[in-house]
Design an enzyme around this catalytic site. Structure first.
Site, PDB file in Angstrom:
ATOM      1  N   ASP A 192       2.439 -17.406  14.754  1.00 49.21           N
ATOM      2  CA  ASP A 192       3.120 -16.104  14.679  1.00 49.21           C
ATOM      3  C   ASP A 192       3.517 -15.766  13.244  1.00 49.21           C
ATOM      4  OD1 ASP A 192       4.892 -18.396  15.426  1.00 49.21           O
ATOM      5  OD2 ASP A 192       6.463 -16.978  14.893  1.00 49.21           O
ATOM      6  N   ASN A 193       3.328 -16.696  12.331  1.00 53.57           N
ATOM      7  CA  ASN A 193       3.605 -16.430  10.914  1.00 53.57           C
ATOM      8  C   ASN A 193       2.314 -16.309  10.115  1.00 53.57           C
ATOM      9  OD1 ASN A 193       6.346 -16.465  11.407  1.00 53.57           O
ATOM     10  ND2 ASN A 193       6.612 -18.602  10.813  1.00 53.57           N
ATOM     11  N   ASP A 247       6.408 -14.041   6.155  1.00 49.29           N
ATOM     12  CA  ASP A 247       7.555 -14.770   6.701  1.00 49.29           C
ATOM     13  C   ASP A 247       7.992 -15.929   5.805  1.00 49.29           C
ATOM     14  OD1 ASP A 247       7.578 -12.993   8.718  1.00 49.29           O
ATOM     15  OD2 ASP A 247       7.606 -14.446  10.334  1.00 49.29           O
TER      16      ASP A 247
END
Ligand code: AMP
Ligand code: MG
Length: 497
Positions: free
Chosen positions: A264-265, A274
């Site tokens: 997700d990063n 991020d």
């Protein structure tokens, strides 16, 4: 009894041309909501360079109205705030639904440098906050503000930060800290995890919609290619693999550790995204772990390239319903294995000032990395001193960095011969443009944060200027290009932010 009625807050018109294409994807992709206000906000840092790039007036951005708006206390005319939903693998384990738990996409504006999305980070709880408070603290917001600009200054693809605002509102972490909001800027904040989200739920129509959106906007060539029998989704996977490979080569070459390479990063555009416990290496330690929460060292510096491939594999799996053929998906991922080493070698050659390629270069590169690791030599200082040596200065200052002097002399002999054979020509020029004098070392950030906690932002501003021109000499700032103090190695930066 008198009734107190809040006057409606008028949206602030910043004169921006909003387009908000992500919002057009529809409600399956996000929840629309407003930011949660913070009391008495103030400006912590403003990125004038980015403002200028975007055609924004820095004075207007630092006005009290704008500070309120970018803290989330006042709507911005034309924006359409939303929190997007994504999922992801965290530390190698499927984590299910995550999403923008403390970020809001304001929308997309047309700028002289193309369409850019604006996002508030730290703007309050969203439906995806899970146990979190939706906030970001001053410390980590300054790190993101400076860290992303340092990467951009080094020529490494990244999200950027336009400004940081703060508020004295308390935020509980290991201790009580104060709140901040970062306004981030990128062409898109879509992550691998957005694809994993819809794929894991069998929502193939949404998956296709997202992939088509990304292809149409950022990878239009995927529709035209004859590769992969004209399969645009396989072509997308290949393009993302190549961009990610190129990004990782840049991270490794400059000594950047991301710290939390969860899927997700990972940006679908191959941007660094991020900024949490990231670090620029001080001493060259290939196994360095910058994230205090990463007990297994999954995201150690030397594991980053393999982790990126593992993450791409997750993306490939997520895209499989669209690609429709496992062999094609695997073939699309293959490009990572050729592009990463090729790009890394090119980057390392440039660090050495080599303008052509010779078969023996690999040994030259591996040889110096071995010596740097063995003596834990300061990575940035070594390359900068070597650049000055190539420019005609004595080798002594480089030699001084090593304990194993004989081994170093042996390497230096080979390197000098290679330089002479090539003709020194522009080697030093290339090296001084490739090997930064200044990187955002942990201790520099830490000192700026300490002052910022006392409401003195001058050090943040100084570091921003160095971050934006890291190859310059900046007379008077030499101390910031020096060895880190002893306490630097004891700074512990965790996922907590
Ligand atoms: P990260 O590891 O920082 O990329 O965050 C992983 C997930 O946790 C994302 O969904 C974030 O939005 C969410 N998250 C992190 N910190 C907070 C917070 N303080 N409040 C709400 N959500 C958070
Ligand atoms: Mg994240």
């Amino acid at each position: 009894m008198d009734q107190v009625v809040d006057a409606p807050v008028r949206p602030l018109d910043l004169g921006l041309a909003w387009r908000n294409s992500f919002a057009g994807l529809g409600p399956a992709f996000f929840t629309e909501l407003d930011a949660a206000p913070l009391p008495s906000p103030y400006l912590v840092g403003l990125n004038r360079l980015l403002a200028a790039d975007m055609g924004l007036d820095a004075r207007r951005l630092s006005s009290a109205d704008a500070v309120e708006a970018f803290t989330g206390n006042r709507p911005i005319e034309g924006s359409q705030p939303l929190a997007s939903v994504y999922s992801g693998h965290q530390f190698g384990v499927w984590a299910g639904q995550l999403g923008d738990g403390r970020a809001l996409l304001l929308g997309e504006v047309d700028t002289p440098v193309g369409a850019q999305e604006l996002q508030l980070k730290g703007s309050g709880r969203t439906p995806y906050s899970r146990m979190g408070d939706g906030r970001a603290v001053l410390r980590s917001s300054i790190r993101e503000f400076l860290g992303s600009e340092a990467m951009n200054g080094l020529g490494i693809p990244t999200t950027r930060a336009l400004l940081v605002t703060g508020s004295d509102a308390p935020v509980r972490r290991e201790e009580i800290e104060s709140a901040a909001v970062v306004t981030r800027v990128a062409p898109s904040f879509v992550r691998f995890g957005h694809f994993e989200h819809f794929s894991s739920r069998g929502q193939n129509a949404e998956l296709a919609k997202l992939a088509d959106y990304v292809i149409d906007r950022f990878y239009p060539g995927c529709r035209a290619t004859a590769n992969f029998s004209g399969n645009a989704y396989a072509a997308l996977l290949e393009q993302v693999s190549e961009r990610t490979a190129a990004l990782l080569a840049q991270w490794q070459a400059v000594g950047f550790c991301h710290g939390v390479m969860n899927t997700d990063n990972m940006s679908i555009l191959g941007l660094t995204i991020d900024y949490g416990p990231f670090q620029f290496l001080d001493a060259f330690d290939p196994g360095h772990i910058c994230n205090h929460s990463d007990e297994q060292g999954r995201y150690a510096y030397n594991r980053q390239p393999n982790v990126a491939y593992w993450n791409l594999f997750c993306l490939g799996q997520a895209l499989l319903p669209l690609i429709g053929d496992q062999e094609l998906a695997l073939a699309a991922l293959e490009s990572y294995k050729t592009v990463f080493p090729r790009e890394l070698e090119a980057r390392m050659r440039a660090k050495l000032g080599l303008t052509d390629a010779q078969p023996a270069d690999r040994e030259l590169i591996e040889g110096i990395l071995r010596l740097l690791a063995q003596d834990r030599v300061d990575y940035t200082i070594f390359w900068r001193r070597l650049s000055h040596y190539a420019g005609g200065e004595s080798a002594e200052t480089v030699r001084d960095l090593f304990l194993a002097r004989e081994a170093f002399d042996g390497w230096m002999l080979q390197y000098s011969k290679r330089l002479e054979a090539m003709g020194r020509g522009n080697a030093a020029d290339l090296m001084l443009r490739t090997n930064p004098k200044y990187v955002l070392r942990n201790h520099l950030g830490e000192l700026a944060i300490r002052q910022a906690k006392l409401k003195d932002y001058s050090e943040v501003e100084d570091l921003l200027a160095l971050a934006q021109a890291p190859f310059g000499e900046h007379p008077g700032q030499d101390a910031k290009a020096g060895f880190p103090p002893d306490w630097a190695s004891r700074i512990e930066i965790s996922c907590s932010s």
